[in-house]
Write a protein that holds these residues in place. Structure first.
Motif, mmCIF file in Angstrom:
data_model
loop_
_atom_site.group_PDB
_atom_site.id
_atom_site.type_symbol
_atom_site.label_atom_id
_atom_site.label_comp_id
_atom_site.label_asym_id
_atom_site.label_seq_id
_atom_site.Cartn_x
_atom_site.Cartn_y
_atom_site.Cartn_z
ATOM 1 N N SER A 100 3.626 2.403 -13.116
ATOM 2 C CA SER A 100 4.033 1.251 -12.296
ATOM 3 C C SER A 100 4.345 0.003 -13.120
ATOM 4 N N ASP A 103 0.873 -1.165 0.000
ATOM 5 C CA ASP A 103 0.000 0.000 0.000
ATOM 6 C C ASP A 103 0.913 1.219 0.000
ATOM 7 N N TYR A 113 -0.720 -1.851 -4.747
ATOM 8 C CA TYR A 113 -0.003 -2.310 -5.936
ATOM 9 C C TYR A 113 0.628 -3.668 -5.693
ATOM 10 N N TRP A 168 -0.550 8.371 -6.619
ATOM 11 C CA TRP A 168 -1.362 7.305 -7.214
ATOM 12 C C TRP A 168 -1.543 7.500 -8.713
ATOM 13 N N GLN A 169 -1.690 8.739 -9.141
ATOM 14 C CA GLN A 169 -1.837 9.010 -10.564
ATOM 15 C C GLN A 169 -0.567 8.627 -11.311
ATOM 16 N N GLU A 177 -9.013 0.287 -4.668
ATOM 17 C CA GLU A 177 -7.945 0.733 -3.782
ATOM 18 C C GLU A 177 -6.822 1.335 -4.626
ATOM 19 N N PRO A 178 -6.802 2.643 -4.811
ATOM 20 C CA PRO A 178 -5.784 3.288 -5.656
ATOM 21 C C PRO A 178 -4.381 3.215 -5.075
ATOM 22 N N TRP A 179 -4.268 2.775 -3.834
ATOM 23 C CA TRP A 179 -2.971 2.705 -3.160
ATOM 24 C C TRP A 179 -2.337 1.317 -3.181
ATOM 25 N N LEU A 186 -1.865 -1.914 -10.622
ATOM 26 C CA LEU A 186 -2.942 -1.505 -9.726
ATOM 27 C C LEU A 186 -3.807 -2.739 -9.551
ATOM 28 N N SER A 215 1.589 5.360 -0.107
ATOM 29 C CA SER A 215 1.045 6.679 0.199
ATOM 30 C C SER A 215 2.113 7.731 -0.091
#
Length: 236
Positions: free
Chosen positions: A186, A164, A212, A179-180, A208-210, A193, A166
């Motif tokens: 990534s 996760d 990976y 996140w963008q 969950e955009p966080w 994602l 941040s």
């Protein structure tokens, strides 16, 4: 004279026999070495089982509410600066991704990496309690909690392959900016994602955009280009 010749012949025959024995022993040792080398990746995967023939199956191991973590799974971990840990095999790719993000004036960090089953259970219990405190029944609270927290034994965090991510509060940009950037970049480092907004019914987890997950560069790029989730990519 004849006895001497026979003795030399016997010595020569014994020498040939001795060399043949040595050759056979070396061949057996070579076969054992090859077998040991072939099985090593499976053991290194942390499961004690072969996960893909070549030992690369660990990258695409599917874990969700319908596919629990294999029994005995125990990844080798590398600890990060903040005490979180990840599977050692993904550390260099994660570091490279973060280094490149920092060139864009972003300050990402991992606020959740590997979790034990006990930690995952604690998170689930807390989530359920939070919903109960809001007035939901225990059954409804558990159902709602499972949309956000994976049932212990089915969490990718227990693989050590998921993080996760941040944004450092001291950074000039927000977590949304991180996140963008991750959504767009990534895959270049082997991450995807894991729970896209439009794939909730397939993944069983809310957007969950966080979150990976490492799957390897080739698979990550294919997943990104096709716009699919891991379940779709693997045909599950």
């Amino acid at each position: 004279m004849m006895r001497r010749k026979n003795k030399r012949r016997r010595r020569a025959a014994f020498g040939i026999y001795f060399l043949l024995v040595i050759a056979v022993l070396m061949l057996i040792g070579g076969i054992k070495l090859v077998v040991d080398n072939w099985t090593t990746p499976a053991r290194a995967s942390g499961m004690g089982i072969d996960t893909g023939g070549s030992g690369d199956g660990w990258q695409l191991l599917l874990v969700n509410r319908w596919n629990p973590i294999p029994e005995g799974y125990a990844p080798e971990l590398t600890e990060l600066w903040n005490g979180e840990s990840v599977d050692s095999r993904i550390y260099s790719y994660l570091q490279e991704m973060f280094d490149d993000a920092r060139t864009e004036v972003l300050e990402p960090y991992v606020n959740a990496g590997y979790r034990t089953n006990e930690v995952q259970q604690s998170l689930m219990d807390q989530e359920v309690e939070d919903y109960i405190s809001q007035g939901y029944s225990e059954a409804d609270a558990r159902e709602m909690a499972e949309q956000w927290v994976a049932v212990p034994g089915t969490s990718e965090h227990q693989l050590g392959l998921a993080v996760d991510i941040s944004m450092d509060d001291n950074g000039s940009q927000s977590a949304v900016d991180v996140w963008q950037w991750l959504m767009e970049n990534s895959y270049k480092y082997g991450f995807i994602l894991r729970y896209p907004e439009d794939k909730t019914e397939i993944t069983g987890i809310a957007y969950e955009p966080w979150h990976y997950r490492y799957v390897g560069k080739e698979a990550a790029e294919d997943i990104y280009r096709r716009g699919v989730c891991l379940e779709e990519y693997l045909g599950n």
